[in-house]
Design a protein around this motif. Structure first.
Motif, mmCIF file in Angstrom:
data_model
loop_
_atom_site.group_PDB
_atom_site.id
_atom_site.type_symbol
_atom_site.label_atom_id
_atom_site.label_comp_id
_atom_site.label_asym_id
_atom_site.label_seq_id
_atom_site.Cartn_x
_atom_site.Cartn_y
_atom_site.Cartn_z
ATOM 1 N N ARG A 27 0.741 -1.242 0.121
ATOM 2 C CA ARG A 27 0.061 0.249 -0.018
ATOM 3 C C ARG A 27 0.816 1.282 -0.241
ATOM 4 N NH1 ARG A 27 -5.455 -0.861 -1.202
ATOM 5 N NH2 ARG A 27 -6.373 -2.495 0.154
ATOM 6 N N TRP A 28 1.829 1.309 0.790
ATOM 7 C CA TRP A 28 2.906 2.400 0.999
ATOM 8 C C TRP A 28 3.529 2.818 -0.608
ATOM 9 C CZ3 TRP A 28 7.797 3.620 0.311
ATOM 10 C CH2 TRP A 28 8.193 5.041 0.719
ATOM 11 N N VAL A 29 3.996 1.441 -0.791
ATOM 12 C CA VAL A 29 4.759 1.557 -2.315
ATOM 13 C C VAL A 29 3.673 2.134 -3.427
ATOM 14 C CG1 VAL A 29 5.717 0.352 -4.007
ATOM 15 C CG2 VAL A 29 6.358 0.010 -1.670
ATOM 16 N N LEU A 30 2.467 1.800 -3.396
ATOM 17 C CA LEU A 30 1.473 2.264 -4.285
ATOM 18 C C LEU A 30 1.409 3.740 -4.181
ATOM 19 C CD1 LEU A 30 -0.313 1.703 -6.470
ATOM 20 C CD2 LEU A 30 -2.157 1.135 -4.882
ATOM 21 N N ARG A 31 1.131 4.232 -2.792
ATOM 22 C CA ARG A 31 0.778 5.639 -2.722
ATOM 23 C C ARG A 31 2.204 6.460 -3.051
ATOM 24 N NH1 ARG A 31 -1.359 3.743 2.072
ATOM 25 N NH2 ARG A 31 0.606 4.243 3.330
ATOM 26 N N ALA A 32 3.286 5.711 -3.043
ATOM 27 C CA ALA A 32 4.663 6.527 -3.297
ATOM 28 C C ALA A 32 4.937 6.633 -4.823
ATOM 29 C CB ALA A 32 5.846 5.735 -2.590
ATOM 30 N N LEU A 33 4.559 5.548 -5.370
ATOM 31 C CA LEU A 33 4.533 5.658 -6.908
ATOM 32 C C LEU A 33 3.523 6.470 -7.310
ATOM 33 C CD1 LEU A 33 5.315 1.882 -7.681
ATOM 34 C CD2 LEU A 33 6.879 3.821 -7.468
ATOM 35 N N THR A 34 2.425 6.329 -7.288
ATOM 36 C CA THR A 34 1.295 7.473 -7.619
ATOM 37 C C THR A 34 1.636 8.874 -7.309
ATOM 38 O OG1 THR A 34 -0.317 5.683 -7.008
ATOM 39 C CG2 THR A 34 -0.971 8.086 -7.763
ATOM 40 N N GLY A 35 2.161 9.309 -6.144
ATOM 41 C CA GLY A 35 2.652 10.640 -5.835
ATOM 42 C C GLY A 35 3.929 10.765 -6.800
ATOM 43 N N GLN A 36 4.949 9.958 -7.023
ATOM 44 C CA GLN A 36 5.816 10.217 -7.843
ATOM 45 C C GLN A 36 5.591 10.520 -9.425
ATOM 46 O OE1 GLN A 36 8.830 7.050 -8.066
ATOM 47 N NE2 GLN A 36 10.196 7.964 -9.715
ATOM 48 N N ARG A 37 4.634 9.867 -9.617
ATOM 49 C CA ARG A 37 4.004 10.167 -11.111
ATOM 50 C C ARG A 37 3.359 11.691 -11.280
ATOM 51 N NH1 ARG A 37 -0.680 6.414 -12.640
ATOM 52 N NH2 ARG A 37 -1.771 7.826 -11.473
ATOM 53 N N ALA A 38 2.653 11.787 -10.158
ATOM 54 C CA ALA A 38 1.902 13.308 -10.250
ATOM 55 C C ALA A 38 3.047 14.377 -10.099
ATOM 56 C CB ALA A 38 0.965 13.253 -9.006
ATOM 57 N N GLY A 39 4.052 13.996 -9.448
ATOM 58 C CA GLY A 39 5.235 15.133 -9.302
ATOM 59 C C GLY A 39 5.882 15.109 -10.710
ATOM 60 N N LEU A 40 6.196 14.134 -11.522
ATOM 61 C CA LEU A 40 6.675 14.176 -13.012
ATOM 62 C C LEU A 40 5.854 14.965 -13.632
ATOM 63 C CD1 LEU A 40 7.637 10.521 -13.522
ATOM 64 C CD2 LEU A 40 9.185 12.255 -13.082
ATOM 65 N N ALA A 41 4.287 14.666 -13.600
ATOM 66 C CA ALA A 41 3.586 15.491 -14.295
ATOM 67 C C ALA A 41 3.860 17.013 -13.968
ATOM 68 C CB ALA A 41 2.136 15.115 -14.130
#
Length: 360
Positions: A27-41
């Motif tokens: 769950r934590w990794v999923l939230r981290a990756l989703t946040g990273q993708r938003a940060g890239l955008a």
């Protein structure tokens, strides 16, 4: 577990009681990756505004945006080719040569066999998939690390591709263009119906191939059993085998998919260049890692992000295009891209450490 283009393998949650550590980590990794993708955008948008402010020509739809999106389309497919093997914790150092081999077969089918655009593309995809399957078969049958196998395959394909071009061409290139190839190279979505109703004149038709590839790979890892078993193999091969997963077949399948996508990328680059040459794919290796790693795909397997790969490629290409328009030389561009890769790899390691601390 799949959400918003990020696919992460986690253990199932119990019906009652506290969530196990592996599930909490997932769950934590999923939230981290989703946040990273938003940060890239956000970073991509900010850079577009900055470069457009410094150089208004950056917004030119035909001279800048169109070729930029065309390059992003091709390199995203290259990133997906690397993502396929990263899902099982492997590497493909021959991704560029597989692209060159697939393009070679397509070019041969056009110039020597006289096939149409679609049939030549299909032959190129089959050629790339066959080479990828060969790599997977060697790895599973010998137990040799994927790094060594694909490195050796890279050198073998380099010699083979150069030899074939030397035997069948005089200018080391297949230059015959079947009907539809020029349109695919230079026409936009707006040209599909002779108007802006079908899309922007800045969006190349070649991007449609990338959308199809992204949809297929995304469905594979998010919904299909085969993709889930690839992720399980990458997360823990021993546990996957004990669970009844045919790990050897999944390894071969991942490398086959990588070869197929490499062949597609080689075809797309040949369409962009206007000819099929031995040099196709020679600059694919670094972008193939930059896109997935920046987007959140784990180098150790078990977590992939298709949309994140597209965002990672977009970031690197926007930076490259913007710096080029600002007068930065090629050598400096390579330095910047190398630094980005180092930062991305360091970020992966930091995420892993935080995930372990959170799970404990």
């Amino acid at each position: 577990m799949a959400e918003g283009g990020v696919t992460v393998l986690t253990d199932p949650e119990p019906q009652t009681g506290r969530r196990p550590p592996a599930a909490r980590r997932g769950r934590w990794v999923l939230r981290a990756l989703t946040g990273q993708r938003a940060g890239l955008a956000v970073v991509v948008v900010v850079l577009i505004i900055v470069f457009g402010t410094l150089r208004p020509a950056f917004y030119d739809s035909r001279l800048v945006v169109f070729p930029l999106l065309r390059d992003i389309a091709t390199l995203t497919v290259v990133g997906l080719a690397q993502l396929a093997v990263l899902s099982i914790g492997h590497l493909n150092l021959a991704v560029g040569r597989m692209a060159a081999f697939g393009a070679l077969v397509s070019g041969f089918s056009y110039q020597v066999l006289g096939l149409n655009l679609v049939l030549g593309l299909l032959l190129g995809l089959l050629a790339g998939a066959a080479v990828g399957a060969l790599a997977g078969l060697i790895i599973t049958s010998t137990g040799v690390n994927s790094f060594v196998v694909t490195l050796g395959l890279d050198f073998a394909l380099l010699g083979l591709v150069t030899l074939v071009y030397g035997q069948f061409t005089t200018l080391a290139a297949f230059t015959v263009k079947p009907p539809g190839m020029e349109e695919l190279r230079s026409f936009s979505l707006a040209d599909l119906c002779a108007g802006d109703l079908c899309g922007s004149p800045a969006v190349p038709q070649l991007l449609l191939l990338t959308v199809v590839a992204m949809a297929g790979v995304g469905y594979l890892f998010a919904r299909a059993r085969t993709g889930r078993e690839m992720l399980l193999t990458g997360s823990n091969a021993t546990a996957a085998e004990l669970s009844g997963v045919p790990t050897n077949r999944r390894v071969i399948g991942a490398h086959t998919l990588s070869g197929l996508l490499s062949g597609l990328a080689g075809f797309m680059l040949a369409v962009t260049a206007g000819s099929f040459t031995a040099g196709i794919g020679s600059a694919f290796l670094i972008p193939s890692f930059l896109g997935p790693v920046l987007g959140g795909t784990a180098l150790t397997g078990g977590a992939v992000s298709v949309i994140g790969t597209f965002m990672g490629i977009s970031l690197t290409q926007v930076i490259q295009q913007g710096l080029t328009m600002l007068g930065v030389g090629l050598e400096s561009l390579n330095i910047y891209l190398g630094l980005i890769l180092l930062v991305a790899l360091s970020t992966v390691r930091i995420r892993q450490l935080f995930a372990r601390r959170r799970s404990s």
